[in-house]
Design an enzyme around this catalytic site. Structure first.
Site, short mmCIF file in Angstrom:
data_model
loop_
_atom_site.label_atom_id
_atom_site.label_comp_id
_atom_site.label_asym_id
_atom_site.label_seq_id
_atom_site.Cartn_x
_atom_site.Cartn_y
_atom_site.Cartn_z
CD GLU A 180 -68.88 -60.06 -25.94
OE1 GLU A 180 -69.59 -59.19 -25.44
OE2 GLU A 180 -68.25 -60.89 -25.27
CB CYS A 190 -66.63 -63.91 -22.90
SG CYS A 190 -66.50 -62.12 -22.78
CG HIS A 197 -63.85 -65.36 -19.78
ND1 HIS A 197 -63.33 -64.89 -20.97
CD2 HIS A 197 -64.58 -64.34 -19.25
CE1 HIS A 197 -63.74 -63.64 -21.16
NE2 HIS A 197 -64.49 -63.29 -20.13
N1 COA Z 1 -51.77 -51.20 -6.48
C1 COA Z 1 -52.23 -52.46 -6.49
N2 COA Z 1 -53.56 -52.77 -6.59
C2 COA Z 1 -54.43 -51.75 -6.67
C3 COA Z 1 -54.01 -50.41 -6.66
C4 COA Z 1 -52.61 -50.14 -6.56
N3 COA Z 1 -52.14 -48.89 -6.56
N4 COA Z 1 -55.10 -49.63 -6.77
C5 COA Z 1 -56.17 -50.44 -6.82
N5 COA Z 1 -55.76 -51.72 -6.76
C6 COA Z 1 -56.59 -52.94 -6.83
C7 COA Z 1 -57.87 -52.79 -6.02
O1 COA Z 1 -57.63 -53.03 -4.63
C8 COA Z 1 -58.73 -53.86 -6.66
O2 COA Z 1 -58.34 -55.11 -6.16
P1 COA Z 1 -59.44 -56.20 -5.68
O3 COA Z 1 -60.09 -56.68 -6.95
O4 COA Z 1 -58.65 -57.24 -5.01
O5 COA Z 1 -60.41 -55.49 -4.79
C9 COA Z 1 -58.31 -53.80 -8.13
O6 COA Z 1 -57.05 -53.12 -8.17
C10 COA Z 1 -59.30 -53.07 -9.03
O7 COA Z 1 -59.44 -51.75 -8.59
P2 COA Z 1 -60.89 -51.15 -8.22
O8 COA Z 1 -60.69 -49.70 -7.92
O9 COA Z 1 -61.55 -51.96 -7.20
O10 COA Z 1 -61.76 -51.38 -9.53
P3 COA Z 1 -62.11 -50.46 -10.77
O11 COA Z 1 -63.18 -49.53 -10.36
O12 COA Z 1 -60.91 -49.89 -11.39
O13 COA Z 1 -62.72 -51.54 -11.79
C11 COA Z 1 -63.00 -53.60 -12.95
C12 COA Z 1 -62.07 -52.78 -12.06
C13 COA Z 1 -62.33 -54.91 -13.27
C14 COA Z 1 -64.30 -53.88 -12.18
C15 COA Z 1 -63.29 -52.81 -14.25
O14 COA Z 1 -62.09 -52.68 -14.96
C16 COA Z 1 -64.32 -53.49 -15.15
O15 COA Z 1 -65.52 -53.31 -14.98
N6 COA Z 1 -63.84 -54.26 -16.15
C17 COA Z 1 -64.70 -55.01 -17.05
C18 COA Z 1 -65.05 -56.34 -16.41
C19 COA Z 1 -65.61 -57.29 -17.40
O16 COA Z 1 -65.14 -57.34 -18.50
N7 COA Z 1 -66.66 -58.04 -17.02
C20 COA Z 1 -67.38 -58.83 -17.98
C21 COA Z 1 -66.75 -60.08 -18.45
S1 COA Z 1 -66.35 -61.27 -17.24
#
Ligand code: COA
Length: 385
Positions: free
Chosen positions: A80, A112, A234
């Site tokens: 992609e 993906c 994935h």
């Molecule tokens: N210690 C442990 N865990 C922690 C933490 C810490 N200090 N701080 C945050 N976390 C956890 C959160 O609780 C959360 O857990 P959960 O998923 O069980 O709720 C996780 O870490 C992610 O943190 P969060 O703040 O909720 O998310 P984010 O705003 O950082 O975004 C994604 C995370 C994955 C949504 C982001 O990285 C993203 O959009 N990635 C791309 C996704 C993708 O590729 N999608 C398309 C293909 S499938």
């Protein structure tokens, strides 16, 4: 029906990475968020002379012998993050690998998921022509906006596999469960270099698609959950696969056992997302690091591409499959890498962009045989060193 599947498999990742502890420190984030919350330790970063073509050529060159090259009738390139809106990346790889000209070479796209589309098409092809082989390559560079939540889920890599009749590594079983839905969870309009992603929505849709694909798999006569010895998902980030397995276990009233998916997370945790290649990197990780001998024991695979298409299917490791794996080479590729400072990472993130047609020479950075030497008159110049 004739047995078809994966005869050989190999991956390639760039020789440079950003440790997520470095990113966490730079952004003032608790490193545990990336290590545990996202489930990643490193993200692979391409040098300016590496792209989906050079990584694909590296991955494929490692598995092809003279007989394979002569038998390849089709090259399917799943990506992609292609390098041209018209020409397929497969033709560059076809040339670099010196494959026969009596061959079709095309590129496939669906976020993906396209590696799985390529695998299924390849199995169909060798069913019709069992004396021929199909080279499938999934290769992607995952790059999100700097300082965005998705930045920690970047990565890069390629997986190449040879699909044949009577494969030595894995039989791909004919039953599969599919699910498609028109949604905007992750997309990249033609005018953008980085994708747009609604990460939380995407996570939710991924889990919904898993549930629906599994239901279709069961309706099509697929294996029972407890018949599957390992699961590969994935992996945009490994925590996603952990959530997926928890849900699938619950859906099947089974105990959530991390031993059933942990081997498939190991390599991905050190590489990051490589989109179309991610599921197949997980498959290599599972085959090469699972302690148990999986001969004859079916494993489940779940493929998801945003937008969205999903598929659940199963593969059966063949007798003596371990002898055909490139475990030592792959471990070496992962271990023999250099950590980037944050400033070096920023320098690589901002790749040269000669939209005005000016000639660009790429600085040597790739560690492999194949590199992008430069771009001249809008034409990419690849070389083998
Ligand atoms: N210690 C442990 N865990 C922690 C933490 C810490 N200090 N701080 C945050 N976390 C956890 C959160 O609780 C959360 O857990 P959960 O998923 O069980 O709720 C996780 O870490 C992610 O943190 P969060 O703040 O909720 O998310 P984010 O705003 O950082 O975004 C994604 C995370 C994955 C949504 C982001 O990285 C993203 O959009 N990635 C791309 C996704 C993708 O590729 N999608 C398309 C293909 S499938």
């Amino acid at each position: 029906m004739i047995k078809t599947g994966i005869d050989k498999i190999s991956f390639y990742v760039p020789g440079t990475y950003l440790a997520l502890d470095t990113l966490a420190e730079q952004h003032g984030i608790d490193p545990a968020k990336f290590a545990a919350g996202i489930g990643q330790s490193k993200i692979a970063v391409c040098n300016h002379d590496e792209d989906v073509v050079t990584m694909a050529a590296e991955a494929a060159a490692a598995i092809l012998d003279i007989e394979d090259r002569a038998a390849i009738a089709t090259v399917l390139f799943a990506t992609e993050t292609g390098i041209d809106q018209s020409t397929a990346a497969s033709v560059y790889v076809h040339k670099k690998l010196d494959l026969p000209s009596r061959c079709r070479a095309v590129e496939l796209k669906h976020a993906c998921y396209s590696g799985t589309a390529a695998l299924q098409l390849a199995c169909g092809h060798v069913t019709r022509k069992p004396d021929r082989k199909v080279l499938v390559i999934a290769s992607d560079v995952s790059r999100y906006d700097l300082d965005s939540p998705a930045e920690a889920t970047q990565g890069a890599g390629a997986v190449a596999f040879l699909v044949s009749a009577n494969p030595r590594l894995l039989e791909i079983e004919p039953v599969s469960g599919c699910y498609s839905e028109d949604i905007m969870d992750f997309w990249r309009p033609n005018y953008r270099k980085t994708p747009l992603v609604d990460g939380k929505y995407s996570t939710m849709k991924y889990l919904g698609a898993l549930s629906a694909a599994w239901e279709d798999y069961a309706d099509q006569g697929g294996r029972a959950f407890n018949e599957l010895a390992q699961f590969c998902y994935h992996i945009p980030f490994t925590r996603m696969a952990i959530k997926a397995h928890k849900q699938l276990s619950h859906q099947n009233q089974a105990q959530n056992d991390p031993n059933l998916y942990e081997p498939g997370l190991r390599y991905n945790r050190e590489v990051g997302n490589c989109y179309a290649a991610s599921l197949y990197l997980s498959l290599v990780s599972m085959l090469e690091t699972a302690e148990a001998d999986l001969t004859g024991r079916p494993v489940g695979l779940f493929s998801y591409g945003s937008g969205a298409v999903a598929e659940f299917f199963a593969a059966v490791p063949q007798a003596d499959y371990r002898a055909g794996l490139l475990t030592e080479r792959h471990r070496g590729l992962l271990d023999d890498r250099r950590a980037l400072s944050y400033d070096e990472y920023l320098g690589l993130w901002h790749a040269p962009d000669p939209q005005d047609g000016s000639a660009t020479t790429m600085r040597q950075g790739a560690r492999g045989r194949f590199r992008l030497a430069g771009i001249e008159d809008h034409k990419r110049q690849y070389e083998a060193v």
